[in-house]
Scaffold this active site. Structure first.
Site, PDB file in Angstrom:
ATOM      1  N   CYS A   1      52.948 -29.653 -44.169  1.00 38.15           N
ATOM      2  CA  CYS A   1      54.309 -29.194 -43.914  1.00 38.15           C
ATOM      3  C   CYS A   1      55.269 -30.331 -44.257  1.00 38.15           C
ATOM      4  O   CYS A   1      55.077 -31.470 -43.816  1.00 38.15           O
ATOM      5  CB  CYS A   1      54.453 -28.796 -42.444  1.00 38.15           C
ATOM      6  SG  CYS A   1      56.143 -28.370 -41.965  1.00 38.15           S
TER       7      CYS A   1
ATOM      8  N   CYS B   1      51.406 -17.112 -50.279  1.00 41.56           N
ATOM      9  CA  CYS B   1      52.385 -17.424 -51.318  1.00 41.56           C
ATOM     10  C   CYS B   1      53.409 -18.372 -50.697  1.00 41.56           C
ATOM     11  O   CYS B   1      54.205 -17.969 -49.848  1.00 41.56           O
ATOM     12  CB  CYS B   1      53.017 -16.115 -51.780  1.00 41.56           C
ATOM     13  SG  CYS B   1      54.155 -16.284 -53.139  1.00 41.56           S
TER      14      CYS B   1
END
EC number: 1.8.4.12
Length: 136
Positions: A46, A118
């Site tokens: 992240c 995705c």
């Protein structure tokens, strides 16, 4: 899990696109992400909190224009939310640690999971097996 406001701690370091994607649930233009064609071995994290999200072993070319993975790093790595925006029914994916928007998951991926995560490059950082870091 309550949504955390990550924008203030990164306000001066995020690009406009990174802020738009991670904090405003935006989508980068297809085929524009820095990590789309990355083939190095390592871990995708992240961008906001550095939590591990995906291993390079689960990345594949789906042809959709965004980095695609068939499974997350761990079940806790990803948070799933229903997304009915734009007249579509989708499943939004967010970082399981900080709630930053990542992208969407679709049921059209390869085996063994049949899922396609995705993900916007702008929501990711990548660390290769030698410790070199690339921001999405």
């Amino acid at each position: 899990m309550a949504k955390q406001d990550n924008s203030s701690s990164h306000e001066n370091t995020l690009t406009e696109m990174q802020r738009y994607v991670t904090q405003e649930h935006g989508t980068e233009p297809p085929y524009s992400g820095k990590l789309l064609h990355n083939k190095d071995e390592g871990i995708y994290h992240c961008l906001i909190c550095r939590a591990p999200l995906f291993l390079s072993d689960s990345k594949y070319d789906s042809g959709c224009g965004w980095p695609s993975f068939y499974q997350p790093f761990s079940p806790e790595a990803i948070r799933y939310l229903e997304d009915d925006s734009h007249g579509m029914q989708r499943v939004e994916i967010r970082c399981g640690s900080c709630d930053a928007h990542l992208g969407h998951v679709f049921p059209d991926g390869p085996q063994p999971t049949g899922e396609r995560f995705c993900v916007n490059s702008a929501s990711l950082s990548f660390t290769d097996d030698n410790g070199n870091k690339t921001l999405g």
